[in-house]
Scaffold this motif. Structure first.
Motif, PDB file in Angstrom:
ATOM      1  N   LEU A  82      14.151  43.522  -8.488  1.00 31.26           N
ATOM      2  CA  LEU A  82      13.518  42.253  -8.138  1.00 31.26           C
ATOM      3  C   LEU A  82      12.976  41.579  -9.388  1.00 31.26           C
ATOM      4  CD1 LEU A  82      11.547  43.456  -5.001  1.00 31.26           C
ATOM      5  CD2 LEU A  82      13.708  42.203  -5.045  1.00 31.26           C
ATOM      6  N   ALA A  83      12.946  40.253  -9.378  1.00 35.76           N
ATOM      7  CA  ALA A  83      12.446  39.511 -10.534  1.00 35.76           C
ATOM      8  C   ALA A  83      11.012  39.906 -10.855  1.00 35.76           C
ATOM      9  CB  ALA A  83      12.540  38.010 -10.270  1.00 35.76           C
ATOM     10  N   GLU A  84      10.197  40.161  -9.824  1.00 32.85           N
ATOM     11  CA  GLU A  84       8.797  40.519 -10.105  1.00 32.85           C
ATOM     12  C   GLU A  84       8.652  41.892 -10.757  1.00 32.85           C
ATOM     13  OE1 GLU A  84       9.161  41.093  -5.508  1.00 32.85           O
ATOM     14  OE2 GLU A  84       9.581  39.434  -6.844  1.00 32.85           O
ATOM     15  N   ASP A  85       9.728  42.679 -10.752  1.00 25.32           N
ATOM     16  CA  ASP A  85       9.693  43.985 -11.409  1.00 25.32           C
ATOM     17  C   ASP A  85      10.123  43.922 -12.876  1.00 25.32           C
ATOM     18  OD1 ASP A  85       8.867  45.143  -9.028  1.00 25.32           O
ATOM     19  OD2 ASP A  85      10.909  45.671  -8.407  1.00 25.32           O
ATOM     20  N   LEU A  86      10.564  42.752 -13.323  1.00 28.57           N
ATOM     21  CA  LEU A  86      10.969  42.598 -14.721  1.00 28.57           C
ATOM     22  C   LEU A  86       9.742  42.567 -15.627  1.00 28.57           C
ATOM     23  CD1 LEU A  86      13.714  39.843 -14.412  1.00 28.57           C
ATOM     24  CD2 LEU A  86      14.064  42.196 -15.149  1.00 28.57           C
ATOM     25  N   PRO A  87       9.871  43.091 -16.835  1.00 27.94           N
ATOM     26  CA  PRO A  87       8.765  43.010 -17.797  1.00 27.94           C
ATOM     27  C   PRO A  87       8.468  41.542 -18.140  1.00 27.94           C
ATOM     28  CG  PRO A  87      10.443  44.559 -18.534  1.00 27.94           C
ATOM     29  CD  PRO A  87      11.000  43.847 -17.349  1.00 27.94           C
ATOM     30  N   GLU A  88       7.239  41.255 -18.472  1.00 27.43           N
ATOM     31  CA  GLU A  88       6.816  39.883 -18.775  1.00 27.43           C
ATOM     32  C   GLU A  88       7.647  39.243 -19.889  1.00 27.43           C
ATOM     33  OE1 GLU A  88       4.681  37.768 -17.292  1.00 27.43           O
ATOM     34  OE2 GLU A  88       4.504  39.296 -15.731  1.00 27.43           O
ATOM     35  N   ASN A  89       7.970  40.020 -20.927  1.00 25.98           N
ATOM     36  CA  ASN A  89       8.744  39.434 -22.029  1.00 25.98           C
ATOM     37  C   ASN A  89      10.152  39.038 -21.577  1.00 25.98           C
ATOM     38  OD1 ASN A  89       9.348  42.203 -21.853  1.00 25.98           O
ATOM     39  ND2 ASN A  89      10.072  42.260 -23.966  1.00 25.98           N
ATOM     40  N   ASP A  90      10.751  39.796 -20.650  1.00 26.49           N
ATOM     41  CA  ASP A  90      12.064  39.420 -20.118  1.00 26.49           C
ATOM     42  C   ASP A  90      11.966  38.135 -19.307  1.00 26.49           C
ATOM     43  OD1 ASP A  90      13.137  41.650 -21.297  1.00 26.49           O
ATOM     44  OD2 ASP A  90      13.445  42.764 -19.435  1.00 26.49           O
ATOM     45  N   LEU A  91      10.931  38.024 -18.477  1.00 25.07           N
ATOM     46  CA  LEU A  91      10.722  36.799 -17.697  1.00 25.07           C
ATOM     47  C   LEU A  91      10.523  35.594 -18.601  1.00 25.07           C
ATOM     48  CD1 LEU A  91       8.450  38.150 -14.834  1.00 25.07           C
ATOM     49  CD2 LEU A  91      10.828  37.409 -14.643  1.00 25.07           C
TER      50      LEU A  91
ATOM     51  N   ILE B 184      13.864  34.536 -20.054  1.00 23.57           N
ATOM     52  CA  ILE B 184      14.671  33.851 -19.037  1.00 23.57           C
ATOM     53  C   ILE B 184      14.168  32.419 -18.860  1.00 23.57           C
ATOM     54  CG2 ILE B 184      15.254  33.778 -16.577  1.00 23.57           C
ATOM     55  CD1 ILE B 184      15.251  36.905 -16.705  1.00 23.57           C
ATOM     56  N   ALA B 185      12.855  32.252 -18.797  1.00 24.31           N
ATOM     57  CA  ALA B 185      12.266  30.925 -18.610  1.00 24.31           C
ATOM     58  C   ALA B 185      12.601  29.983 -19.771  1.00 24.31           C
ATOM     59  CB  ALA B 185      10.758  31.048 -18.444  1.00 24.31           C
ATOM     60  N   GLU B 186      12.747  30.523 -20.965  1.00 20.70           N
ATOM     61  CA  GLU B 186      13.030  29.710 -22.152  1.00 20.70           C
ATOM     62  C   GLU B 186      14.516  29.409 -22.347  1.00 20.70           C
ATOM     63  OE1 GLU B 186      11.318  31.916 -25.338  1.00 20.70           O
ATOM     64  OE2 GLU B 186       9.282  31.711 -24.552  1.00 20.70           O
ATOM     65  N   THR B 187      15.348  30.036 -21.559  1.00 19.82           N
ATOM     66  CA  THR B 187      16.790  29.878 -21.720  1.00 19.82           C
ATOM     67  C   THR B 187      17.234  28.482 -21.302  1.00 19.82           C
ATOM     68  OG1 THR B 187      17.101  32.211 -21.248  1.00 19.82           O
ATOM     69  CG2 THR B 187      19.039  30.823 -21.037  1.00 19.82           C
ATOM     70  N   GLU B 188      18.151  27.916 -22.079  1.00 20.46           N
ATOM     71  CA  GLU B 188      18.726  26.616 -21.751  1.00 20.46           C
ATOM     72  C   GLU B 188      20.238  26.752 -21.639  1.00 20.46           C
ATOM     73  OE1 GLU B 188      17.497  23.331 -24.131  1.00 20.46           O
ATOM     74  OE2 GLU B 188      15.439  24.078 -24.287  1.00 20.46           O
ATOM     75  N   MET B 189      20.784  26.066 -20.663  1.00 21.35           N
ATOM     76  CA  MET B 189      22.219  26.108 -20.442  1.00 21.35           C
ATOM     77  C   MET B 189      22.927  25.173 -21.429  1.00 21.35           C
ATOM     78  SD  MET B 189      24.317  25.529 -16.890  1.00 21.35           S
ATOM     79  CE  MET B 189      23.911  23.819 -16.708  1.00 21.35           C
ATOM     80  N   SER B 190      24.075  25.599 -21.880  1.00 17.03           N
ATOM     81  CA  SER B 190      24.879  24.774 -22.781  1.00 17.03           C
ATOM     82  C   SER B 190      25.311  23.498 -22.060  1.00 17.03           C
ATOM     83  CB  SER B 190      26.122  25.560 -23.214  1.00 17.03           C
ATOM     84  OG  SER B 190      27.062  24.703 -23.809  1.00 17.03           O
ATOM     85  N   ALA B 191      25.339  22.400 -22.792  1.00 15.30           N
ATOM     86  CA  ALA B 191      25.770  21.121 -22.217  1.00 15.30           C
ATOM     87  C   ALA B 191      27.195  21.185 -21.677  1.00 15.30           C
ATOM     88  CB  ALA B 191      25.652  20.022 -23.274  1.00 15.30           C
ATOM     89  N   ALA B 192      27.974  22.122 -22.165  1.00 15.64           N
ATOM     90  CA  ALA B 192      29.356  22.268 -21.695  1.00 15.64           C
ATOM     91  C   ALA B 192      29.419  22.640 -20.208  1.00 15.64           C
ATOM     92  CB  ALA B 192      30.083  23.323 -22.518  1.00 15.64           C
ATOM     93  N   TYR B 193      28.314  23.155 -19.669  1.00 16.08           N
ATOM     94  CA  TYR B 193      28.289  23.556 -18.264  1.00 16.08           C
ATOM     95  C   TYR B 193      27.463  22.620 -17.392  1.00 16.08           C
ATOM     96  CZ  TYR B 193      30.163  27.772 -20.313  1.00 16.08           C
ATOM     97  OH  TYR B 193      30.945  28.661 -21.012  1.00 16.08           O
ATOM     98  N   ALA B 194      27.097  21.471 -17.902  1.00 19.56           N
ATOM     99  CA  ALA B 194      26.272  20.528 -17.149  1.00 19.56           C
ATOM    100  C   ALA B 194      26.954  20.080 -15.849  1.00 19.56           C
ATOM    101  CB  ALA B 194      25.933  19.321 -18.017  1.00 19.56           C
ATOM    102  N   HIS B 195      28.266  20.070 -15.830  1.00 21.34           N
ATOM    103  CA  HIS B 195      28.989  19.650 -14.619  1.00 21.34           C
ATOM    104  C   HIS B 195      28.715  20.580 -13.434  1.00 21.34           C
ATOM    105  CE1 HIS B 195      31.603  22.702 -16.407  1.00 21.34           C
ATOM    106  NE2 HIS B 195      32.090  22.888 -15.201  1.00 21.34           N
ATOM    107  N   LEU B 196      28.261  21.778 -13.688  1.00 23.13           N
ATOM    108  CA  LEU B 196      27.969  22.717 -12.605  1.00 23.13           C
ATOM    109  C   LEU B 196      26.744  22.306 -11.804  1.00 23.13           C
ATOM    110  CD1 LEU B 196      28.683  26.071 -14.451  1.00 23.13           C
ATOM    111  CD2 LEU B 196      30.173  24.851 -12.861  1.00 23.13           C
TER     112      LEU B 196
END
Length: 87
Positions: A54-63, A66-78
């Motif tokens: 579960l997401a709540e079981d992930l360590p804080e640094n992993d969360l 994930i929160a800081e991740t940005e998707m490449s503009a190449a996938y914006a159509h999704l």
């Protein structure tokens, strides 16, 4: 390779040798019942098992990562495919 359970019993030695190089499907009454694999192939498949948590079981640094991740503009159509999605 596909064989009946009767053929498997009768030809166990040669069928088990064949299973070292390819999966052998064993049928009963014409329906697939078992698959015989080499131990190496079984181990390879087991290594591919995924661990689910579960997401709540992930360590804080992993969360945080994930929160800081940005998707490449190449996938914006999704985003268009998800615009009307509701859980």
């Amino acid at each position: 390779m596909r064989i009946s359970s009767a053929e498997f019993i009768k030809n166990y030695g040669s069928v088990s040798d064949k299973a070292l190089t390819e999966a052998v499907t064993i049928t009963r009454n014409g329906r697939e019942r078992l698959v015989l694999l080499s131990a190496d192939e079984y181990a390879r498949l087991k290594r591919r098992d995924r661990y689910v948590m579960l997401a709540e079981d992930l360590p804080e640094n992993d969360l945080a990562m994930i929160a800081e991740t940005e998707m490449s503009a190449a996938y914006a159509h999704l985003d268009e495919e998800l615009k009307d999605w509701k859980p």
